[in-house]
Design a protein around this motif. Structure first.
Motif, PDB file in Angstrom:
ATOM      1  N   ASP A   1       0.839  -1.191   0.000  1.00  0.00           N
ATOM      2  CA  ASP A   1       0.000   0.000   0.000  1.00  0.00           C
ATOM      3  C   ASP A   1       0.884   1.253   0.000  1.00  0.00           C
ATOM      4  OD1 ASP A   1      -1.657   2.119   0.571  1.00  0.00           O
ATOM      5  OD2 ASP A   1      -2.794   1.076   2.131  1.00  0.00           O
ATOM      6  N   PRO A   2       0.810   2.055  -1.074  1.00  0.00           N
ATOM      7  CA  PRO A   2       1.676   3.240  -1.152  1.00  0.00           C
ATOM      8  C   PRO A   2       1.482   4.189   0.041  1.00  0.00           C
ATOM      9  CG  PRO A   2       0.416   2.948  -3.193  1.00  0.00           C
ATOM     10  CD  PRO A   2      -0.084   1.923  -2.236  1.00  0.00           C
ATOM     11  N   LYS A   3       0.292   4.147   0.641  1.00  0.00           N
ATOM     12  CA  LYS A   3       0.051   5.030   1.787  1.00  0.00           C
ATOM     13  C   LYS A   3       0.591   4.442   3.086  1.00  0.00           C
ATOM     14  CE  LYS A   3      -4.350   5.890   0.739  1.00  0.00           C
ATOM     15  NZ  LYS A   3      -5.743   6.310   0.872  1.00  0.00           N
ATOM     16  N   LYS A   4       1.072   3.219   3.018  1.00  0.00           N
ATOM     17  CA  LYS A   4       1.597   2.594   4.241  1.00  0.00           C
ATOM     18  C   LYS A   4       3.092   2.298   4.149  1.00  0.00           C
ATOM     19  CE  LYS A   4      -2.612   0.558   6.157  1.00  0.00           C
ATOM     20  NZ  LYS A   4      -3.333  -0.694   6.475  1.00  0.00           N
ATOM     21  N   GLN A   5       3.655   2.519   2.939  1.00  0.00           N
ATOM     22  CA  GLN A   5       5.068   2.152   2.791  1.00  0.00           C
ATOM     23  C   GLN A   5       5.967   2.904   3.772  1.00  0.00           C
ATOM     24  OE1 GLN A   5       6.547   2.186  -1.244  1.00  0.00           O
ATOM     25  NE2 GLN A   5       5.008   0.703  -1.914  1.00  0.00           N
ATOM     26  N   TRP A   6       5.598   4.113   4.112  1.00  0.00           N
ATOM     27  CA  TRP A   6       6.408   4.911   5.048  1.00  0.00           C
ATOM     28  C   TRP A   6       6.555   4.229   6.402  1.00  0.00           C
ATOM     29  CZ3 TRP A   6       4.620   6.748   9.732  1.00  0.00           C
ATOM     30  CH2 TRP A   6       3.231   6.655   9.926  1.00  0.00           C
TER      31      TRP A   6
END
Lengths: 274, 274
Positions: A189-194
């Motif tokens: 998930d690009p919004k969770k990669q951080w």
């Protein structure tokens, strides 16, 4: 102190099987309302305080639990502390210094997302972290260093309890498979990669060491004044329900009452004439 | 714990009679230089720290002692905390919260001018102060409240000691006559009148209660890891000498060493080429 003889491997991280999710979620919602009312009463009473400590391996749901509880507590009376790698200033003090600062004001709630317990978990598994903490050699080489830390922590929590602060500790217990699933989600998930760090993979290799450190920690620091609760946390709705339930029971047991105005009739009259 | 069976009335606040003031003052000066060198080494080593706690009745010389010690300690590494009546924010926390914040950074010295010990002195003599501290009734009415506080304090100081902080506690012991003399001086000197408070006269009426509270405090909190020293303090030069002496001995016993550069010859060469 009650010895737990705890084996985490014997506790199912999914919780009981024969359980109705809808009923549990409904109950969890009702408990959040109760929690709100209890925290409001505590805020008005201004004598007790609540310290919630969340521990658990990466991706065990510490942030999610915090979010859930925050829905049930007036933000005016809630402080959340995420204890990450200590700063240079923090390392220059004893390891309870920074957590003591974050203990709740009377009437308030503090949630610790990680805590002083990292000092008997991660430092135990990775002694190089302990070595970097500027301790005198005599302390660093003390074979009883962790036994002493358990004692410091118990003493500290008892002092808090004996000053009116209710201390409740939760270990979020997930399975290795569930962690894999959650880490995979973070990567995809690009919004969770951080949230993902190479460090998570590294730490995953030490899974068994973490479980052992958790067991030893609970064995040594499960006290009547600051009990541990192991929360089956693979299923978030079950985790949320159980934690809310325990907090409601804890706060109800205080039998807090709203302060009242003495001679309120006279005061009401005064108000009319003021 | 070693029981002291201390009777303050048996300790002469003037100290020994057969003592040469000039010799003592010379020695005190030499000790300040030693203290400076020891604190510098502690600062360089950055592992230990020193916490000096000063207690004593009004006008017993806590400020004067602080001034004396400050001459012997690099101000970069020294913090002085005067603990006055707690603020609203401080009362909203356990009574160790504010003092814990003031404990020294590694390598540094903190001097506490009054301290957490006020919480087992003034609150014991004037229970109305304790009542104003927003404690739950169950704690306020606990007949063991002071026994528990002694335990909290001992636990706290042991935790500090086991994290590398050397804790040294001084009770400045003056006679009732000497206090009268010093309070009179404050009244007569326009530059000292600001130090005088009507409260000082009020507290003087409780002289015996203070002495008893001091004795009980020392009995309960004189520990191997944080010992009390009763300092005959009627004569300032004797007081200064004795306190300096004790601190020098304490710091010398740590056998601290300056950190050295590994391979310093190679590094010296690198420096020449840099």
């Amino acid at each position: 102190m009650k010895k737990t003889g705890l084996k985490l491997s014997e506790i199912d991280p999914r919780g009981p099987n024969d359980i109705d999710r809808d009923a549990i979620e409904k109950e969890a919602k009702a408990d959040l309302k109760r929690l709100d009312a209890l925290c409001y009463r505590m805020y008005a009473e201004d004598r007790h305080a609540l310290l919630v400590i969340l521990q658990g391996i990466d991706a065990s749901g510490k942030n999610g639990t915090t979010k859930h509880l925050a829905q049930g507590i007036n933000p005016d009376g809630l402080q959340v502390y995420s204890f990450k790698k200590p700063s240079e200033l923090e390392i220059e003090h004893d390891y309870l210094w920074r957590v003591h600062q974050g203990t709740p004001h009377r009437g308030n709630v503090s949630i610790f997302n990680r805590s002083h317990y990292e000092e008997v978990i991660v430092t135990k598994i990775h002694p190089e972290i302990l070595s970097a903490q500027h301790l005198p050699e005599s302390i660093l080489n003390d074979p009883d260093i962790f036994e002493k830390r358990y004692r410091h922590i118990n003493d500290f929590e008892r002092m808090l309890a004996e000053n009116g602060i209710v201390v409740v500790k939760f270990l979020l217990h997930i399975s290795k498979e569930e962690q894999l699933e959650r880490l995979r989600e973070r990567l995809e998930d690009p919004k969770k990669q951080w949230k993902f760090s190479q460090d998570d993979l590294e730490k995953r290799k030490y899974w068994d060491s973490y479980m052992k450190a958790f067991e030893e920690m609970i064995e040594a620091t499960n006290t009547p004044y600051a009990p541990w609760h192991v929360i089956p946390a693979d299923r978030k709705w079950y985790r949320n329900w159980m934690i809310g339930r325990i907090l409601v029971e804890q706060l109800e047991s205080l039998k807090m009452e709203f302060p009242t105005i003495d001679n309120h009739k006279v005061t009401l009259e005064q108000l009319s004439n003021a």
